[in-house]
Design a protein around this motif. Structure first.
Motif, PDB file in Angstrom:
ATOM      1  N   ILE A   1      27.849  82.821  83.275  1.00  0.00           N
ATOM      2  CA  ILE A   1      26.686  82.961  84.145  1.00  0.00           C
ATOM      3  C   ILE A   1      25.448  83.294  83.314  1.00  0.00           C
ATOM      4  CG2 ILE A   1      25.672  84.316  86.016  1.00  0.00           C
ATOM      5  CD1 ILE A   1      28.469  84.641  87.175  1.00  0.00           C
TER       6      ILE A   1
ATOM      7  N   ASP B   1      24.088  80.250  81.355  1.00  0.00           N
ATOM      8  CA  ASP B   1      23.347  79.351  82.252  1.00  0.00           C
ATOM      9  C   ASP B   1      23.069  78.010  81.585  1.00  0.00           C
ATOM     10  OD1 ASP B   1      22.066  78.506  84.531  1.00  0.00           O
ATOM     11  OD2 ASP B   1      20.147  79.452  84.034  1.00  0.00           O
TER      12      ASP B   1
ATOM     13  N   ASP C   1      26.641  68.169  84.422  1.00  0.00           N
ATOM     14  CA  ASP C   1      25.670  68.948  85.192  1.00  0.00           C
ATOM     15  C   ASP C   1      24.253  68.409  85.029  1.00  0.00           C
ATOM     16  OD1 ASP C   1      27.610  70.744  86.107  1.00  0.00           O
ATOM     17  OD2 ASP C   1      27.418  71.995  84.324  1.00  0.00           O
TER      18      ASP C   1
ATOM     19  N   ASN D   1      21.216  71.836  92.846  1.00  0.00           N
ATOM     20  CA  ASN D   1      21.794  72.846  91.948  1.00  0.00           C
ATOM     21  C   ASN D   1      21.542  74.246  92.504  1.00  0.00           C
ATOM     22  OD1 ASN D   1      22.821  74.323  89.856  1.00  0.00           O
ATOM     23  ND2 ASN D   1      21.595  73.354  88.264  1.00  0.00           N
TER      24      ASN D   1
ATOM     25  N   PHE E   1      23.629  76.912  91.348  1.00  0.00           N
ATOM     26  CA  PHE E   1      24.379  77.791  90.460  1.00  0.00           C
ATOM     27  C   PHE E   1      23.609  79.096  90.270  1.00  0.00           C
ATOM     28  CE2 PHE E   1      25.409  79.383  86.214  1.00  0.00           C
ATOM     29  CZ  PHE E   1      26.793  79.352  86.238  1.00  0.00           C
ATOM     30  N   PRO E   2      24.295  80.272  90.267  1.00  0.00           N
ATOM     31  CA  PRO E   2      25.746  80.495  90.197  1.00  0.00           C
ATOM     32  C   PRO E   2      26.418  80.820  91.535  1.00  0.00           C
ATOM     33  CG  PRO E   2      24.627  82.507  89.620  1.00  0.00           C
ATOM     34  CD  PRO E   2      23.548  81.515  89.968  1.00  0.00           C
TER      35      PRO E   2
ATOM     36  N   LEU F   1      29.993  79.538  91.974  1.00  0.00           N
ATOM     37  CA  LEU F   1      30.946  80.227  91.101  1.00  0.00           C
ATOM     38  C   LEU F   1      31.253  81.625  91.626  1.00  0.00           C
ATOM     39  CD1 LEU F   1      32.655  80.267  88.572  1.00  0.00           C
ATOM     40  CD2 LEU F   1      30.635  80.960  87.262  1.00  0.00           C
TER      41      LEU F   1
ATOM     42  N   GLN G   1      28.837  73.761  85.885  1.00  0.00           N
ATOM     43  CA  GLN G   1      28.198  74.505  86.961  1.00  0.00           C
ATOM     44  C   GLN G   1      28.474  73.885  88.318  1.00  0.00           C
ATOM     45  OE1 GLN G   1      24.041  74.931  85.969  1.00  0.00           O
ATOM     46  NE2 GLN G   1      24.467  76.313  84.258  1.00  0.00           N
TER      47      GLN G   1
ATOM     48  N   PRO H   1      33.334  75.604  90.019  1.00  0.00           N
ATOM     49  CA  PRO H   1      33.701  76.322  91.247  1.00  0.00           C
ATOM     50  C   PRO H   1      34.682  75.551  92.120  1.00  0.00           C
ATOM     51  CG  PRO H   1      31.346  76.480  90.860  1.00  0.00           C
ATOM     52  CD  PRO H   1      31.876  75.496  89.863  1.00  0.00           C
TER      53      PRO H   1
END
Length: 502
Positions: free
Chosen positions: A33, A36, A42, A76, A78-79, A82, A128, A132
């Protein structure tokens, strides 16, 4: 010391077990994380909010992002995905712990933790977008193992739907399910299940896996591109190819056992062998017919090579064999097997000795943080490369206004200078990183450059066809050429690096 050992030996409630797993799973992914880093796929997914998972037979991954982003694409975020997957994994590991140990202790929680602390799983989690979803597929197969209900219909249907869900998220998770089924057989044998109970377990797992595969075949599988499902050519020595594939996987797995890791896992293996002796004694002491004990013992022995084979599993039989670390999810089950048998051996000597299982887990946690630092270094290098290349293109009008700029495909193991020392001390890090290119064409739009494309159909012609022309830009890492309305980016082979000796 006494109080510390009590922490490991005292019985824990469900809430404390969940809290332990929540902390343990989150600590493992913090380096990813913090780094990044948009990892390979991704880049184009975040650029276009693209999905394209359905064509890979992973329809449920696409639906997951559609639901999570409240859109028909995948912006996107993220996170957040996750963090959700980590939370779900904490619940799944809690369920699995109580499934194996109705009265769990801290040391017993450690037995199942390698399902998340799998060194090769770090590459899966590096994505990313995909990471998950892959983690959620792992959650689904764990619940397929632990689900119990008085209704025989639900006992069949629910795990089957969970297996189908796991396959639709990431097909490789099937290896984990099959591996956990093998552990179920060992667990039942050690707990001295009756012969009918033990055989019924086998029947249930076969039925659940069969129905799960059928559900997957009529839901997500029809969307898959057929060239992704091609098996080995059975008319051209397929078993030789399988043997070659196994050798390639073995070469990669051996990278993990370097330096102190080799000693840690050697000790773990010795404990596991001692634990297998204790399990064998339980089978021999069963009040059952000799033939049944022989059959049960033989099946228990065979689970070891089966679990080992499932490290890569079904991927070995596909024509497009992928030896990447992200396909080695089955290694987690092999670790759990070693931890389970080691726990049996250590418990038989003294309960406090089970604290030693912390050592290999700390080694794997250390690897996670080392890998996180490498990702951070890679992120810094990628940003620098993007700025340099973007600046050179933007500052030259002919390149900036070219119809197309073709980027040559050039690979090297020597791009990341700063991580050379880490790669030398932990060779597994380079395998996990799996990045041996200077730049992807999908990165350039981040710098406002939209006319660069990867050179695919030209079969890397720039490397041999334009070396005689004077470059418009000459850099340490690349040369930029312009021929008419088309530009060409030719990467240079970086100088091999060696770690500095201090």
């Amino acid at each position: 010391m006494g109080r510390l050992s009590d922490v490991f030996s005292s019985e824990l409630g469900r809430r404390r077990v969940w809290l332990f797993f929540q902390i343990a799973t989150l600590v493992y992914v913090i380096p990813l994380i913090l780094a990044d880093y948009p990892y390979i796929d991704d880049n184009w997914r975040s650029l276009s909010a693209g999905t394209a998972w359905a064509g890979q037979g992973r329809l449920f991954t696409e639906l997951f992002y559609n639901l999570l982003t409240f859109s028909d694409a995948a912006p996107n975020i993220f996170p957040l995905p996750l963090l959700i997957a980590t939370l779900a994994m904490a619940f799944a590991l809690t369920s699995l712990t109580f499934h194996y140990y109705p009265q769990p202790t801290m040391s017993r929680c450690l037995v199942v933790l390698p399902l998340w602390y799998n060194p090769f799983f770090l590459q899966n989690l590096s994505y990313q977008y995909d990471g998950p979803a892959i983690a959620l597929s792992l959650v689904a197969v764990i619940y397929a193992i632990t689900f119990r209900h008085a209704s025989r219909i639900l006992q069949w249907l629910v795990p089957a739907f969970l297996i189908a869900l796991a396959l639709g998220l990431y097909q490789v998770s099937l290896n984990v399910f099959l591996g956990l089924c093998c552990l179920e057989l060992l667990w039942g044998a050690y707990d001295k299940w009756t012969w009918p109970q033990w055989c019924e377990l086998i029947g249930w797992k076969i039925a659940q896996a069969g129905l799960g595969g059928l559900i997957y075949s009529v839901t997500a599988y029809p969307y898959m591109n057929q060239n992704r499902a091609l098996l080995l050519n059975w008319a051209a020595a397929p078993w030789l190819q399988v043997e070659i594939n196994i050798g390639r996987v073995l070469e990669k797995v051996v990278l993990l056992f370097h330096g102190g890791f080799a000693w840690v896992f050697a000790a773990l293996l010795l404990c596991a062998i001692a634990g297998s002796v204790r399990l064998a004694r339980n089978v021999i002491e069963r009040q059952d017919a000799a033939l049944r004990k022989v059959v049960m013992g033989l099946v228990c022995v065979l689970t070891v090579p089966v679990v080992t084979l499932l490290v890569s599993g079904a991927a070995l039989f596909f024509r497009d064999f992928n030896e990447g670390a992200r396909t080695l999810m089955g290694f987690a089950v092999l670790l759990v097997l070693l931890f389970y048998l080691s726990h049996l051996a250590l418990t038989s000597i003294h309960e406090r000795l089970t604290m030693l299982l912390v050592v290999p887990l700390l080694a794997m946690l250390s690897l996670s943080y080392a890998y996180g630092r490498v990702l951070t270094v890679q992120n810094t290098f990628a940003s620098s490369a993007l700025f340099s290349l973007g600046h050179d293109i933007a500052s030259h009008r002919p390149l900036r206004e070219a119809k197309r700029i073709y980027m040559s495909v050039s690979y090297s193991d020597h791009w990341l200078v700063e991580a050379a020392g880490s790669f030398k001390q932990m060779p597994i890090l380079h395998y996990l990183l799996n990045i041996n290119f200077y730049m992807l064409a999908e990165n350039l739009p981040k710098a406002g450059i939209t006319n660069v494309v990867a050179e695919r159909e030209r079969r890397n012609a720039t490397l041999v066809g334009y070396q005689g022309y004077p470059p418009l830009v000459e850099s340490k890492f690349y040369s930029l050429y312009l021929l008419g309305d088309y530009g060409f980016i030719v990467m240079k082979e970086p100088t091999p690096i060696t770690a500095l000796a201090w």
